[in-house]
Design a protein around this motif. Structure first.
Motif, mmCIF file in Angstrom:
data_model
loop_
_atom_site.group_PDB
_atom_site.id
_atom_site.type_symbol
_atom_site.label_atom_id
_atom_site.label_comp_id
_atom_site.label_asym_id
_atom_site.label_seq_id
_atom_site.Cartn_x
_atom_site.Cartn_y
_atom_site.Cartn_z
ATOM 1 N N LYS A 11 10.520 3.562 -2.749
ATOM 2 C CA LYS A 11 10.543 3.826 -4.187
ATOM 3 C C LYS A 11 11.227 2.716 -4.989
ATOM 4 C CE LYS A 11 12.257 7.789 -4.963
ATOM 5 N NZ LYS A 11 12.687 9.190 -5.021
ATOM 6 N N GLU A 12 12.121 1.987 -4.337
ATOM 7 C CA GLU A 12 12.801 0.886 -5.032
ATOM 8 C C GLU A 12 11.817 -0.134 -5.597
ATOM 9 O OE1 GLU A 12 15.852 -1.187 -2.885
ATOM 10 O OE2 GLU A 12 16.556 0.705 -2.050
ATOM 11 N N TYR A 13 10.718 -0.317 -4.911
ATOM 12 C CA TYR A 13 9.695 -1.238 -5.399
ATOM 13 C C TYR A 13 9.191 -0.787 -6.758
ATOM 14 C CZ TYR A 13 8.507 -3.792 -1.074
ATOM 15 O OH TYR A 13 8.481 -4.610 0.002
ATOM 16 N N ALA A 36 0.846 -1.201 0.000
ATOM 17 C CA ALA A 36 0.000 0.000 0.000
ATOM 18 C C ALA A 36 0.879 1.249 0.000
ATOM 19 C CB ALA A 36 -0.922 0.001 1.215
ATOM 20 N N SER A 37 1.927 1.231 0.812
ATOM 21 C CA SER A 37 2.828 2.374 0.879
ATOM 22 C C SER A 37 3.502 2.593 -0.468
ATOM 23 C CB SER A 37 3.903 2.150 1.946
ATOM 24 O OG SER A 37 3.317 1.811 3.171
ATOM 25 N N ALA A 38 3.950 1.489 -1.086
ATOM 26 C CA ALA A 38 4.632 1.603 -2.373
ATOM 27 C C ALA A 38 3.695 2.142 -3.450
ATOM 28 C CB ALA A 38 5.198 0.246 -2.787
ATOM 29 N N ILE A 39 2.440 1.716 -3.424
ATOM 30 C CA ILE A 39 1.467 2.235 -4.389
ATOM 31 C C ILE A 39 1.283 3.739 -4.178
ATOM 32 C CG2 ILE A 39 -0.977 2.224 -5.056
ATOM 33 C CD1 ILE A 39 -1.007 -0.797 -4.453
ATOM 34 N N ALA A 40 1.133 4.128 -2.917
ATOM 35 C CA ALA A 40 0.934 5.548 -2.607
ATOM 36 C C ALA A 40 2.130 6.369 -3.070
ATOM 37 C CB ALA A 40 0.710 5.723 -1.103
ATOM 38 N N VAL A 41 3.328 5.889 -2.768
ATOM 39 C CA VAL A 41 4.545 6.607 -3.144
ATOM 40 C C VAL A 41 4.665 6.694 -4.666
ATOM 41 C CG1 VAL A 41 7.067 6.469 -3.130
ATOM 42 C CG2 VAL A 41 5.792 6.086 -1.015
ATOM 43 N N GLY A 42 4.404 5.569 -5.330
ATOM 44 C CA GLY A 42 4.495 5.540 -6.787
ATOM 45 C C GLY A 42 3.537 6.532 -7.439
ATOM 46 N N LEU A 43 2.318 6.610 -6.906
ATOM 47 C CA LEU A 43 1.332 7.527 -7.472
ATOM 48 C C LEU A 43 1.713 8.979 -7.210
ATOM 49 C CD1 LEU A 43 -1.912 5.512 -6.645
ATOM 50 C CD2 LEU A 43 -0.997 5.989 -8.927
#
Lengths: 587, 118
Positions: free
Chosen positions: A584-586, A346-353
Motif C-alpha cells: 500500500k505504501e506505493y 501489478a500487486s500494487a495496482i490490485a491492492v490500490g483498486l
C-alpha cells in the motif's frame, strides 16, 4: 567475503551460459567477460539467443546471426540469434518457392501456420544447437559465451534438447508437431551433440547471474535446481552489483543494508555453488571502454561523481490507480522485461483498486513470478483474490480434457497416436492460453490484474492469441467460449489497459520500447508507463548512487518525451515490498 | 489396390490436437490412416505447412486450389482422381474405395504383449 569475478581464473570451460532473470545484468556480465577473455589474446564468440537481445546496445554495433568481429576488441566476435527473425527466415525459405505456383490464398495459409509459437522455438533451437554441435566453431574459438534469454525462456530453450531427443526416440510413426522442421530425424545427431555438450562439465559452465536481493537470489536458486535436474550441474554464481559505500547518505545506507540482508538470506543450495561478485557501479555498461572499466573494478567515473541530483516528480503512482478506478478498466496487464518489478507493480495496482472498493482478481502467467512471496503471511483482503497460472498443471489438465473428448472412440493404437501428439511443445502454448482466457473471462465480475511473463514469452502468448483467432474461423472443433471472447477484449481500450513497467536504465527502457512497438503491431496501445525503483526520485548524494541517479535522467526524459503520454515514477524503496500492507505504501 | 493421397490444409500436426481446439474428425482420420497403413494400403498425407511441393507439383490438386482456394482443402485423391474436396472421407467411403469392410477400419485394439529377449 566473496572475491571479485575474474574471467582469467574463473572461466574453466570453453562454453559458458549466462542465465538469470532479465535485468540482473547477465548481458553486461557476459559481454565484460567476453571482452576480458579476448583482451587476454583468446578468440571468443559471444552469442545472444534472447528474442529481446540488447547485445547490440552494449557493443553499439549492428549484429546478425552471422558472427561478426566487434570493433575495438581483437579476437571478439558476436552474433545475435533472434528466434523470431530465425522463424521469419525459415518461413521465407519454405514459402518463397511456391509464390506464384500455388494461389496466393493458399500461400497465405501456409505462412500463417508457420507463424506459430512452435516455428519460432524450433527455428531458434535449430540455430542454437548448430552452434553447439559445430566442430568448426568449437575448434575456431577458444570460448563460446551464450548470453541467454530471461529465465523462463532460457529454461525452455535449455530443456528442449532433452525433451526433443526423448521425443524423437519415442516417436514410433512419423506423426509429429515438429512438422515445420521436416527432416528432423537427420538432425538428431546434431541435437544429440548439443545435449551432450550442455551437460558435460568439462565443456560447459552455467553462470547464474543474480542481484544481491532476496527475490533475485530465490529466482537464481530455482533456476539452479531446475537446470541441475536437467543435467547441467557445472554451475557458478555471480552476484552482480554488490554495493559498497563510504558515505552516511541515508539512501546509500539503506541500499547497502538491503543488499546485505538479501545476501544473508541466500538459499542454502545456492550457497554451495562457487560464488564471485561484480561491483555496483555508477555508469551504464554501453561501449567497450565501460566494459573494461567494469572488469577493472572502477566504481564510478570522476566527472559524474560530483553531480548533485535534485528530485523531480512525474505523476505519482496513485494517478495510475485513480485512472483505472475512474475508467473502471476490466483487464490490466503489467508488462515489461523480467526483473523490473512488474510483479510488485501489478500487486500494487490490485491492492490500490481494492482500497477504492473494486473487486479485483490478481493473477500471473509468469513461471518465475513470486506472488506468493509478495503476499507472504497475509490473509487476502475481502475484495482481492489471487491466482497463478501454473504451466505444468495447465498442460496436464489440457491433456486430460483432450483425451477425454477425442480419445473415447479410439482404439489402443489411435490413443497412443493422440497421446504422442500431445507430448509436443505446442501443447503447452495452447494449454496456457486457455487458462489465461478463462481468467480474463472472469472480469465480467471482477477487475483482473495480470502480471505477465517475461517479454519474449508474453509476446509469444499474444502472438498465439492472434493466430488462435485466425485459426478458429476454419477449425471445426469446439472452441471454449472464454477463448472466443478474448482477443476483441484485449484490443478494446475501454476494457483493457497495458501498463509498461521499466527501470530508468538503458536496457530496460530500450527493451520496453521494443515491447511497446510489438504491442502496437498487435493493435494494443499501452496506456501508462511506470518507471520503477528510481534512485533519481530519492535525492541521494552518495557518489555511486548519485552517478546512477544522474544517468537515469536521460532515460526518464526519453520515456516522458518520446514513448508515453502518461508516465508515473516510483522511487527506490528501502524495503522490498512484502505483504498487502507494505504494498500500500506505493499507492 | 489403388493408392490414396490426402492433401491436408496447413496444420501443425496430423491429429489436430496442436490446433486451437481438437477436431474429433481429425483424430478419427489419423487413426483410420494408421490402420490402413498397417494393412499395407498405399496411403499418404501431405501437410501444406511442411510439404507445399506436393501441392504445387500435383496438377489436379493445384488446379482445384486455383479454382476454389484453400477452403477446398482437404482434398483426397484415389488413384490420381479427385474423389473428395473440402472434407475428409468417411470410413465408409474408404471401405468402398478400397474394397474393405468399414469395421476393419475401426478394429478394437489387439492385445499387445511385450516380450523382452535378454
Amino acid at each position: 567475503m566473496y572475491s571479485l569475478f575474474d574471467p582469467t581464473s574463473d572461466v574453466k570451460t570453453p562454453f559458458l551460459f549466462f542465465t538469470g532473470k532479465g535485468g540482473v545484468g547477465k548481458t553486461s556480465a557476459a559481454s565484460a567477460t567476453a571482452v576480458a577473455l579476448a583482451d587476454q589474446g583468446k578468440k571468443v564468440l559471444l552469442v545472444s539467443t534472447d528474442p529481446a537481445s540488447n547485445l547490440q546496445d552494449v557493443f553499439e554495433v549492428d549484429l546478425t546471426s552471422e558472427p561478426k568481429e566487434v570493433p575495438g576488441v581483437n579476437g571478439l566476435f558476436a552474433c545475435n540469434i533472434d528466434p523470431e527473425e530465425a522463424a521469419r527466415a525459415y518461413r521465407k525459405k519454405t514459402v518463397g518457392p511456391y509464390r506464384g505456383k500455388l494461389p496466393d490464398s493458399v500461400v497465405a495459409q501456409m505462412e500463417e501456420q508457420l507463424s506459430g509459437a512452435c516455428t519460432v522455438e524450433i527455428a531458434a533451437f535449430d540455430e542454437f544447437s548448430q552452434l553447439l554441435a559445430d566442430q568448426y566453431i568449437v575448434q575456431q574459438y577458444d570460448y563460446v559465451l551464450f548470453d541467454t534469454a530471461p529465465t523462463g525462456h532460457t529454461l525452455r530453450l535449455l530443456s528442449l534438447p532433452t525433451a526433443w531427443s526423448g521425443y524423437l526416440e519415442e516417436s514410433t510413426h512419423g506423426a509429429s508437431c515438429l512438422g515445420p522442421l521436416s527432416g528432423l530425424g537427420e538432425k538428431k545427431e546434431m541435437y544429440g551433440k548439443a545435449v551432450a555438450a550442455l551437460s558435460d562439465a568439462h565443456k560447459t559452465t552455467l553462470m547464474l547471474v543474480a542481484r544481491p536481493e532476496t527475490s533475485s537470489l530465490l529466482e537464481a536458486n530455482r533456476a539452479s535446481l531446475e537446470l541441475k535436474e536437467i543435467g547441467i550441474k557445472n554451475q557458478m554464481l555471480i552476484l552482480n552489483g554488490v554495493f559498497q559505500t563510504e558515505t552516511n547518505d541515508q539512501v546509500a545506507q539503506a541500499f547497502y543494508q538491503r543488499q546485505q540482508k538479501g545476501l544473508q538470506e541466500t538459499p542454502v543450495e545456492l550457497k554451495q555453488l562457487e560464488t564471485t561478485y561484480l561491483p555496483y557501479i555508477s555508469y551504464s555498461l554501453t561501449g567497450v571502454d565501460h566494459l573494461r572499466w567494469f572488469m577493472n573494478g572502477e566504481l564510478y567515473l570522476e566527472d559524474e561523481a560530483s553531480h548533485r541530483v535534485e528530485p523531480i516528480l512525474l505523476d505519482p503512482f496513485s494517478q495510475v490507480i485513480d485512472d483505472f478506478s475512474q475508467k473502471n478498466t476490466r483487464v490490466i496487464f503489467a508488462m515489461g522485461k523480467g526483473g523490473v518489478g512488474k510483479t510488485s507493480v501489478a500487486s500494487a495496482i490490485a491492492v490500490g483498486l481494492c482500497e477504492k472498493g473494486h473487486k479485483v482478481h490478481l493473477t500471473t502467467t509468469d513461471p518465475a513470478a513470486h506472488l506468493d512471496y509478495v503476499f507472504k503471511g497475509d490473509t487476502a483482503k475481502e475484495n482481492l483474490t489471487i491466482s497463478s497460472i501454473n504451466p505444468e498443471k495447465e498442460v496436464e489438465k489440457y491433456k486430460q480434457s483432450v483425451i477425454e473428448k477425442a480419445g473415447k472412440d479410439l482404439d489402443e493404437d489411435g490413443l497412443e497416436y493422440l497421446k504422442e501428439d500431445l507430448e509436443s511443445p505446442c501443447t503447452e502454448e495452447i494449454a496456457i492460453f486457455q487458462a489465461f482466457a478463462e481468467v480474463v473471462d472472469q472480469s465480467d465480475n471482477e477487475m483482473v490484474v495480470i502480471d505477465t511473463a517475461p517479454t519474449g514469452h508474453t509476446l509469444l502468448l499474444l502472438d498465439s492469441t492472434e493466430a488462435y483467432h485466425k485459426e478458429m474461423s476454419r477449425s471445426t472443433g469446439e472452441i471454449p467460449e472464454s477463448v472466443r471472447k478474448l482477443l476483441p477484449r484485449l484490443r478494446d481500450p475501454k476494457e483493457t489497459s497495458v501498463v509498461i513497467v521499466t527501470l530508468a536504465e538503458a536496457t530496460p527502457v530500450l527493451e520496453a520500447e521494443r515491447l511497446q512497438k510489438d504491442l502496437k503491431r498487435a493493435e494494443i496501445e499501452p496506456s501508462w508507463w511506470v518507471i520503477n525503483q528510481s534512485l533519481f526520485a530519492t535525492g541521494t548524494t552518495d557518489p555511486i548512487l548519485s552517478g546512477r541517479a544522474f544517468s537515469e535522467r536521460v532515460w526518464i526524459n526519453k520515456v516522458k518525451r518520446e514513448l508515453s503520454a502518461n508516465t508515473a515514477l516510483i522511487p527506490w524503496m528501502e524495503e522490498e515490498k512484502v505483504g498487502y500492507d507494505t504494498i500500500k505504501e506505493y499507492v | 489396390m489403388k493408392k490414396v493421397e490426402i492433401f491436408d490444409p496447413a496444420m501443425c500436426c496430423a491429429t489436430g490436437v496442436c490446433g486451437p481446439s481438437v477436431d474429433p474428425d481429425l483424430t478419427r482420420l489419423a487413426s483410420t490412416v494408421y490402420s490402413l497403413e498397417q494393412k499395407n494400403v498405399d496411403i499418404t498425407r501431405y501437410n501444406l505447412a511442411n510439404d507445399p511441393a506436393a501441392f504445387s507439383d500435383n496438377e489436379k490438386v493445384n488446379k482445384v486450389l486455383h479454382e476454389k482456394g484453400p477452403d477446398a482443402l482437404p482434398i483426397t485423391l484415389l488413384g490420381d482422381e479427385v474423389v473428395k474436396v473440402g472434407s475428409y472421407p468417411s470410413n465408409d467411403e474408404f471401405a468402398e474405395w478400397l474394397d474393405m469392410r468399414a469395421e476393419e477400419l475401426t478394429q478394437k485394439p489387439r492385445v499387445r504383449v511385450s516380450v523382452k529377449l535378454d
